[in-house]
Design a protein around this motif. Structure first.
Motif, short mmCIF file in Angstrom:
data_model
loop_
_atom_site.label_atom_id
_atom_site.label_comp_id
_atom_site.label_asym_id
_atom_site.label_seq_id
_atom_site.Cartn_x
_atom_site.Cartn_y
_atom_site.Cartn_z
N ARG A 130 0.83 -1.21 0.00
CA ARG A 130 0.00 0.00 0.00
C ARG A 130 0.85 1.25 0.00
N ASP A 131 1.94 1.23 0.77
CA ASP A 131 2.82 2.39 0.82
C ASP A 131 3.49 2.63 -0.53
N ILE A 132 3.85 1.55 -1.22
CA ILE A 132 4.49 1.70 -2.53
C ILE A 132 3.50 2.24 -3.56
N LEU A 133 2.29 1.67 -3.57
CA LEU A 133 1.30 2.08 -4.55
C LEU A 133 0.84 3.52 -4.34
N GLY A 134 0.82 3.96 -3.10
CA GLY A 134 0.39 5.33 -2.82
C GLY A 134 1.52 6.30 -2.59
N GLY A 135 2.76 5.85 -2.78
CA GLY A 135 3.91 6.70 -2.50
C GLY A 135 4.15 7.74 -3.57
N SER A 136 5.11 8.63 -3.28
CA SER A 136 5.40 9.74 -4.17
C SER A 136 5.96 9.28 -5.51
N ALA A 137 6.76 8.19 -5.51
CA ALA A 137 7.32 7.70 -6.76
C ALA A 137 6.22 7.24 -7.71
N MET A 138 5.25 6.50 -7.18
CA MET A 138 4.14 6.03 -8.02
C MET A 138 3.30 7.21 -8.51
N ILE A 139 3.11 8.21 -7.65
CA ILE A 139 2.36 9.39 -8.06
C ILE A 139 3.07 10.08 -9.22
N SER A 140 4.39 10.18 -9.15
CA SER A 140 5.15 10.83 -10.23
C SER A 140 5.02 10.06 -11.54
N VAL A 141 5.13 8.73 -11.46
CA VAL A 141 5.02 7.91 -12.68
C VAL A 141 3.64 8.05 -13.29
N LEU A 142 2.61 7.99 -12.46
CA LEU A 142 1.25 8.07 -12.98
C LEU A 142 0.93 9.48 -13.47
N ALA A 143 1.55 10.49 -12.87
CA ALA A 143 1.36 11.86 -13.36
C ALA A 143 1.91 12.01 -14.78
N VAL A 144 3.07 11.42 -15.02
CA VAL A 144 3.64 11.43 -16.38
C VAL A 144 2.73 10.68 -17.34
N LEU A 145 2.22 9.52 -16.91
CA LEU A 145 1.32 8.74 -17.75
C LEU A 145 0.06 9.53 -18.10
N LEU A 146 -0.54 10.18 -17.11
CA LEU A 146 -1.73 10.98 -17.38
C LEU A 146 -1.43 12.14 -18.32
N ALA A 147 -0.26 12.74 -18.16
CA ALA A 147 0.12 13.85 -19.04
C ALA A 147 0.26 13.38 -20.48
N GLN B 186 4.50 18.92 -20.51
CA GLN B 186 5.29 19.32 -19.35
C GLN B 186 4.42 20.06 -18.34
N SER B 187 3.55 20.91 -18.82
CA SER B 187 2.69 21.66 -17.91
C SER B 187 1.70 20.73 -17.20
N LEU B 188 1.19 19.75 -17.92
CA LEU B 188 0.26 18.81 -17.30
C LEU B 188 0.96 17.96 -16.25
N ILE B 189 2.23 17.64 -16.48
CA ILE B 189 2.98 16.90 -15.47
C ILE B 189 3.02 17.69 -14.17
N VAL B 190 3.29 18.98 -14.28
CA VAL B 190 3.30 19.84 -13.09
C VAL B 190 1.93 19.84 -12.43
N LEU B 191 0.88 19.94 -13.24
CA LEU B 191 -0.47 19.97 -12.69
C LEU B 191 -0.78 18.72 -11.90
N PHE B 192 -0.47 17.56 -12.45
CA PHE B 192 -0.79 16.31 -11.76
C PHE B 192 0.14 16.08 -10.57
N ILE B 193 1.39 16.52 -10.68
CA ILE B 193 2.31 16.39 -9.55
C ILE B 193 1.82 17.24 -8.38
N ALA B 194 1.26 18.40 -8.69
CA ALA B 194 0.79 19.30 -7.64
C ALA B 194 -0.54 18.87 -7.04
N ALA B 195 -1.16 17.84 -7.60
CA ALA B 195 -2.47 17.39 -7.11
C ALA B 195 -2.46 15.88 -6.89
N PRO B 196 -1.69 15.41 -5.90
CA PRO B 196 -1.68 13.95 -5.63
C PRO B 196 -3.05 13.36 -5.33
#
Length: 429
Positions: A40-57, A393-403
């Motif tokens: 659970r900690d891995i799936l909800g951690g900051s690294a996973m959030i960053s990867v998924l933010a890039v994917l969403l972007a 790039q801008s969308l990456i920032v948007l998703f990173i700023a909104a975990p």
């Protein structure tokens, strides 16, 4: 007859198990195991959030690519008659664009030779070099609780100082490059140190000061580039410096057929230094303590004002190293006031995506280097506007700023929390 108060200890087939774990309430599911909590900690951690933010972007970027494609627009005109044509056009548009992005940034499999195939990767690493060092500088300030938005100014003064040494001071080979790099890094450190000093002495907000110093640096370098006694090339009327002397240029590490230079090795060394400094040194401990809670750090005897000054000095030095890399490794024929190329602001995104951690910043810098290198290929091969890369790039920032948004989309758990306990009756239903 059996006593009605006595229950069968063995569960009957099809019934719920009534065995209780230690600390478990009756009719409640046992708490998650250690392995489940780690997952659970891995799936909800900051690294996973960053990867998924890039994917969403990238997904959002694909939608924009499809909407701006002329073939998709034409097929959409008769969507209800032949919907398959529209979906085929969307697939061709998006896949073609991202394949072109890959070929322009990682490996061009249309080239017969291996050397030609890996050339895009070397271009990615070249573009990533200043992004990594500048991102490390911004990340260092973040770790202390400061927002260094003055990357442009620090890069410009560092590039101006290193460039002047590079073309105006003829020194022996080896020594010349070292002196030029050190002078440029020192200039960036001084420019960043001004911010830290004002923050510590007067309480001036670092965001306001760094923005103002960006303008000061830009107009200062612009003026010096028009003066023959300063940075302007001799005999020229254009606001441009002279070419760097060969002894002050970063050597190419893979030969003349590639543009990747020694600055990338310097960026790797800066990443290693950042990790050691922030995690293993006593000053790094003070930096982290102030970043977590400056009031508690002051009570513990840490000189918070001194930490602010040194943090901005080191931050400016790292960002200045990006300017040095630009002028001595990329634009060796002379530079203008646009030498920063927007890297000072891109570094903020790199630091955010990398979560202000050295390895994260290094990987984020390579990702953004790939976007820069592959964006031109995507535009040339598919006609996709280069602005799409900026949108990504801008969308990456948007998703990173909104975990919370990313967690809601992918239904990710919050690190450090246990799942809501449910009874066995609820599970059976």
């Amino acid at each position: 007859m059996t006593d009605p108060k006595v229950t069968n200890s063995e569960p009957t087939p099809g019934s719920l198990d009534t065995t209780l774990e230690p600390g478990q309430k009756p009719n409640e599911i046992a708490p998650p195991s250690r392995a489940q909590q780690v997952l659970r900690d891995i799936l909800g951690g900051s690294a996973m959030i960053s990867v998924l933010a890039v994917l969403l972007a990238f997904v959002a970027g694909g939608v924009l690519i499809a909407f701006t494609d002329s073939d998709v627009q034409e097929a959409a005109g008769y969507f209800f008659a032949r919907p398959g044509d529209t979906f085929q056009a969307i697939w061709s548009s998006v896949s073609g664009a991202y394949i072109a992005l890959f070929q322009g940034s990682i490996y061009n499999f249309r080239v017969d030779t291996f050397v030609g195939g890996i050339r895009p990767l070397t271009e990615t690493l070249k573009f990533a070099t200043p992004l990594i060092t500048a991102g490390l500088g911004v990340a260092l300030a973040f770790r202390v609780g400061l927002f260094n938005i003055g990357g442009r100014g620090q890069m410009l003064v560092a590039a101006g100082a290193a460039g002047y040494v590079g073309f105006a001071w003829p020194l022996p080979y080896g020594i010349h490059l070292i002196v030029a790099v050190l002078v440029g890094v020192l200039a960036g450190a001084i420019w960043g140190g001004i911010v830290g000093l004002l923050k510590a002495r007067t309480g001036a907000h670092e965001v306001i000061v760094t923005i103002m110093l960006n303008y000061v640096a830009f107009y200062l370098i612009s003026y010096l580039l028009t003066q023959q006694w300063a940075l302007q090339a001799p005999g020229s009327t254009n606001p441009k410096s002279a070419a760097m002397l060969p002894t002050a240029v970063f050597p190419k590490i893979l030969g003349d057929q590639f543009n990747l230079h020694l600055g990338f090795i310097v960026a790797i060394a800066a990443t290693v230094w950042f990790w050691y400094f922030i995690n293993r040194s006593s000053m790094g401990f003070r930096f982290r303590a102030v970043g977590e809670n400056p009031h508690a750090a002051r009570v513990a005897g840490i000189n918070v004002s001194g930490v602010y000054v040194w943090a901005m000095v080191f931050s400016g030095a790292l960002v200045g190293l990006a300017g040095v890399s630009q002028v001595l490794g990329t634009v060796t024929t002379g530079f203008t006031a646009g030498i920063d190329a927007g890297i000072g602001f891109d570094a903020i995104t790199v630091a955010l995506l990398g979560r202000s951690k050295p390895v994260g910043v290094f990987v984020a810098g390579i990702l953004f280097g790939a976007l820069k290198a592959g964006g031109y290929s995507m535009q040339a091969a598919q006609g996709v506007p280069i602005d799409i890369v900026l949108v990504v790039q801008s969308l990456i920032v948007l998703f990173i700023a909104a975990p919370p948004l990313v967690r809601a989309i992918f239904r990710l758990p919050v690190p450090g929390t246990a799942p809501k306990a449910r009874t066995k009756v609820e599970v059976a239903k």
